[in-house]
Design a protein around this motif. Structure first.
Motif, short mmCIF file in Angstrom:
data_model
loop_
_atom_site.label_atom_id
_atom_site.label_comp_id
_atom_site.label_asym_id
_atom_site.label_seq_id
_atom_site.Cartn_x
_atom_site.Cartn_y
_atom_site.Cartn_z
N GLY A 22 12.07 0.45 5.84
CA GLY A 22 10.71 0.96 5.67
C GLY A 22 9.78 0.01 4.94
N GLY A 23 10.22 -1.21 4.69
CA GLY A 23 9.38 -2.18 4.01
C GLY A 23 8.62 -3.05 5.00
N ALA A 24 7.79 -3.94 4.46
CA ALA A 24 7.05 -4.88 5.29
C ALA A 24 8.04 -5.82 5.97
CB ALA A 24 6.07 -5.67 4.43
N LEU A 43 -2.43 -2.70 8.16
CA LEU A 43 -2.29 -3.31 6.83
C LEU A 43 -1.38 -4.54 6.89
CD1 LEU A 43 -2.67 -3.32 3.72
CD2 LEU A 43 -0.76 -1.72 3.57
N HIS A 62 0.45 3.07 9.03
CA HIS A 62 1.76 3.68 8.72
C HIS A 62 1.76 3.87 7.21
CE1 HIS A 62 6.05 4.47 9.43
NE2 HIS A 62 6.23 3.91 8.25
N ASN A 105 3.30 4.92 4.14
CA ASN A 105 4.52 5.32 3.43
C ASN A 105 4.51 4.80 2.00
OD1 ASN A 105 4.95 2.63 3.96
ND2 ASN A 105 7.05 2.87 4.70
N ILE A 106 3.31 4.41 1.54
CA ILE A 106 3.16 3.98 0.14
C ILE A 106 2.00 4.75 -0.47
CG2 ILE A 106 4.19 1.68 0.24
CD1 ILE A 106 1.42 0.56 0.92
N ASP A 136 -0.37 3.83 -2.50
CA ASP A 136 -1.65 3.15 -2.69
C ASP A 136 -2.19 2.54 -1.40
OD1 ASP A 136 0.55 1.53 -2.71
OD2 ASP A 136 -0.11 0.24 -4.36
N TYR A 137 -1.87 3.16 -0.28
CA TYR A 137 -2.36 2.65 1.01
C TYR A 137 -3.90 2.73 1.01
CZ TYR A 137 -2.23 1.48 5.94
OH TYR A 137 -2.36 0.82 7.13
N PRO A 138 -4.58 1.66 1.45
CA PRO A 138 -6.05 1.67 1.38
C PRO A 138 -6.67 2.76 2.25
CG PRO A 138 -5.20 -0.50 2.04
CD PRO A 138 -4.03 0.42 2.01
#
Lengths: 274, 529
Positions: free
Chosen positions: A45-47, A78, A100, A102-103, A105-107
């Motif tokens: 699930g990471g970049a 992103l 997507h 899943n964090i 602080d998503y802009p």
């Protein structure tokens, strides 16, 4: 020739499948290539990114140097932005416009998409909707191959045959969905490019791209819509499109630009309702 | 010639297969995992080669050494820190020597993409006084397996092949041979004394190893792979492994640099001497430690008339992975023009536990239990469950090396800390946790060990675990863990109340307790037939 690509996305979005298709295409064309990818921890699930370098001569570095990427191909907006500094002055960004998230602080979307506005060579498509339209929600990655095809300089027929071969053992339904995904991505990408080349801002370009049904979309239909939106009634029509949910499809979509151009202003809303 | 598209890891594996190995041994670890997995797939497809995961790198190394003892060729592959685990076998096998060729492939992780350090295996090869090969691309990775296995047999030493993440996980077309070399026949060495490192024999064998050094140097000096190109005198570049590719990337055809590529260790000294006497300034480019650079500088620093630039001088960052851009800067070339600056205000997207992961349920319950003891530490270990250290869970507070959770918890308990809790996965427990738990059972200090048994080695891409379910339970009890304080829970939201009670009871217990938190990994695939 030399083609340097940064593939980007989130673990699980199928970046490595895109890489595999492009690797095979390069191999079939007798080109040299190196393709560095990320395994292990980052896949959760990471970049995720992959550097793909295709050239007519031997490739030295496995990594694309900064400023040397011809293309950033991303399944997530992103993640496309994360690698902008790799892009050459003439480079292109082709990305899905589906965040997507899943964090925490998503802009916010306006902040996110404002970042794309200045990019001269840009394609944004709704990979999620196109994949579903094609028959498989998992085919977002293949949609993006189609969307990027004109910037890849690889024959579309070759890409399609490789996609078909890749999914062959999963049955005809999956093959058909992925074939459609590739075609729909290509059609949507062409719409976005045409809209931007006509000077449309990001918002109406995205709106048109996402509303024009890619199934059987004719080049003239696309051109008529772009001309209309770039013309004197463009802003008004774009505003009306913002509220429209139903896709612009088939004969109706082909006929609408001429009708919208000719009709009195008061009737435009009625023509575009749906 | 046939062309195959291979990851660096796969090129290593196929190179070994085509060089006639009879066995491959390993424990999963990024970025080395795919070496073994490639051999394993070939074995499943009918190739006559032994390939089964080992419980840890030391056992894997010993299996490879034992196979070598029978006269057959073997490889053992691992990530860099795995060689620490196997170091005892590795260093001593330099003294015993080999039967059939023995190559240990070690994948270093400069930049720590998936590791806890960036140690450089070239230093460990030098420490064991064995030769080391370092491929710069997939083609060399393939070819060096045959070279290494031949060399191992010829000089009667194990040979190290060192790769790095960027090669391990980069794919390219590789030309491979049509006809593989046949495996060696079974020819056990028998009870010959070289294998019995009693002091009297070990002294002889150590003497032999030391005497071998000039031979190793001759081999390295005359290899064709270490190419020396003398051009201008302005700047020489000593480039090792992948660094050579980053150098080439930055060169124009009419460049005036004098260049030596190094792909073998001990380093080719005469060629280095030829390069350094030709130039006034020398740039050293290498992945990992300033290994060659430190050899050049020695204790006393640069000799008069030769300036050495590299990681020590600050021309290359002291730590981290090389890139073509860092090499460009070290060459004092202007960066390539880019369309855009790097965006520095984007939020990161770290890896995370999957939705529905059993570790999440366990950690949420553990956090509730530990809330009774503010400031307490939970020792943990290496696996997906290490991600429990990150927000939002923040459930664990250590990760050092495989199995460390139990040993460290034991030490803390022995010092009087209370409560002491440790969390370890089933595969990590099998790898290096068993002796520590044996020690804890003997000590019977207040310590609660939670074994998260998800029946899978998930972090490295999904391998079958060796010790799970009932066998795990019997082993734990067999080590001397009291039955009254051996509990099994199923980490599910609906069980949280019961599980919390179990954890609270066992954490409060003033002796050793073990709780097995058992639910299968949601990523687990059925084992291939």
């Amino acid at each position: 020739m030399e083609l340097n690509i940064i593939l980007a996305g989130v673990g699980g979005q199928g970046i490595l499948t895109i890489a595999q298709v492009l690797d095979q295409a390069a191999g079939q064309l007798g080109l040299h290539f190196k393709q560095a990818e990320v395994h292990g921890m980052a896949q959760r699930g990471g970049a995720v990114q992959s550097h793909l370098r295709i050239a007519s001569g031997p490739v030295s570095s496995d990594l694309v140097p900064r400023g040397r990427a011809d293309l950033i191909l991303s399944v997530e907006p992103l993640e496309a932005l994360r690698y902008l500094h790799y892009l050459s002055p003439a480079g292109a960004v082709v990305s899905s416009d589906n965040p997507h998230v899943n964090i925490p602080d998503y802009p916010a979307e306006p902040t996110l998409f404002a970042r794309f506005e200045q990019l001269a060579r840009l394609v944004l498509v709704d990979a999620r909707a196109l994949a579903r339209r094609a028959g498989s929600a998992r085919a977002e990655n293949v949609v993006m191959i189609g969307a990027a095809a004109p910037d890849l300089g690889l024959p579309v027929e070759l890409l399609e045959s490789l996609v078909v071969a890749m999914f062959a053992r999963k049955g005809e339904k999956v093959v058909e969905a992925n074939r459609n995904a590739l075609r729909f991505g290509l059609a949507a990408g062409l719409t976005f490019r045409a809209a931007r080349q006509a000077g449309l801002p990001l918002a109406p370009a995205r709106r048109l791209t996402n509303l024009l049904d890619p199934e059987g979309l004719q080049a003239e239909t696309r051109a008529h819509w772009v001309t209309l939106l770039a013309g004197p009634r463009g802003a008004l029509v774009a505003d009306l499109l913002a509220t429209r949910q139903a896709p612009l499809a088939g004969q109706a979509a082909a006929a609408l630009p001429a009708q919208l151009d000719a009709a009195p202003e008061a009737e435009l809303a009625g023509l575009l309702a749906g | 010639m046939t062309v195959e598209v291979l990851l660096g890891d796969e090129a290593v594996a196929l190179g070994a297969i085509h060089a006639g190995i009879s066995g491959a041994f390993s424990y999963p670890g990024t970025p080395a995992t795919e070496i073994f997995e490639y051999v394993e797939r070939q074995a499943r497809a009918g190739l006559e080669v032994y390939a089964r995961w080992s419980p840890n790198e030391k056992v894997a190394y010993e299996e490879a050494l034992g196979m070598s003892w029978t006269g057959k060729r073997a490889i053992v592959s691992m990530k860099h820190v795995g060689l620490n685990v196997a170091a005892d076998a590795f260093v001593n096998s330099a003294l015993t020597g080999v039967g059939g060729g023995l190559v240990v492939v070690v994948a270093d992780d400069p930049g720590m993409h998936s590791s806890q350090n960036e140690q450089d295996t070239r230093a460990l090869a030098a420490f064991a006084q064995v030769p080391c090969l370092e491929p710069r691309d997939q083609q060399e990775a393939y070819a060096m397996m045959a070279e290494g296995l031949d060399l191992s047999e010829r000089l009667d030493v194990p040979v190290v092949v060192r790769i790095v993440t960027r090669l391990a996980h980069s794919r390219a077309p590789v030309q491979v041979r049509e006809t593989p070399r046949a495996p060696n026949p079974l020819r056990p060495a028998g009870a010959m004394s070289k294998w019995t490192l009693l002091p009297a024999i070990a002294r002889q064998r150590y003497h032999r190893l030391v005497e071998l050094t000039p031979e190793l140097q001759r081999w390295s000096a005359t290899r064709s792979g270490n190419e020396l190109t003398l051009r201008g005198r302005r700047l020489g570049v000593l480039a090792a492994g992948l660094a050579s590719n980053y150098l080439t990337e930055n060169l124009t055809p009419d460049h005036d640099l004098s260049i030596l590529h190094v792909g073998s260790y001990p380093p080719p000294v005469e060629k280095i001497r030829a390069l350094t006497t030709h130039v006034d300034r020398l740039l050293v480019l290498e992945e990992g430690y300033p290994h060659l650079e430190d050899h050049l500088l020695g204790l006393l620093g640069p000799r008069p008339g030769l300036e050495v630039l590299g990681r020590r001088s600050g021309h290359v960052p002291r730590t981290g992975e090389l890139t073509p851009d860092l090499v460009r800067a070290a060459l004092a070339e202007e960066p390539w023009p880019a369309l855009h600056e790097a965006l520095t205000d984007l939020p990161g997207r770290p890896p995370m536990l999957c939705q529905g992961c059993p570790h999440i349920d366990l950690y949420q319950t553990l956090n509730l239990a530990m809330a009774d003891y503010p400031g307490s530490q939970v020792f943990s270990d290496i696996g997906c469950y290490t991600l429990g250290a990150l927000p939002p869970l923040l459930a664990i507070h250590s990760c050092v090396c495989m199995g460390a959770s139990i040993g460290m918890a034991l030490g803390a308990a022995e010092a009087g800390a209370s409560p002491v809790v440790a969390v370890i996965g089933d595969s990590t427990f099998a790898h290096a946790g068993i002796p520590a738990l044996l020690s804890a059972a003997k000590a019977d200090v207040p310590l609660t060990l939670i074994i998260v048994d998800n029946d899978y080695v998930a972090m490295t891409g999904g391998q079958q675990t060796m010790l799970t379910g009932e066998r795990l339970d019997r082993l734990v009890l067999g080590l001397g863990v009291p039955e009254a304080h051996f509990r099994v829970i199923t980490p599910l939201k609906k069980n949280q109340e019961d599980n919390l009670r179990v954890l609270r009871e066992e954490i409060a217990h003033p002796g050793l307790s073990v709780v097995v938190s058992r639910r299968v990994c949601i990523q687990k695939k059925a084992p291939a037939a």
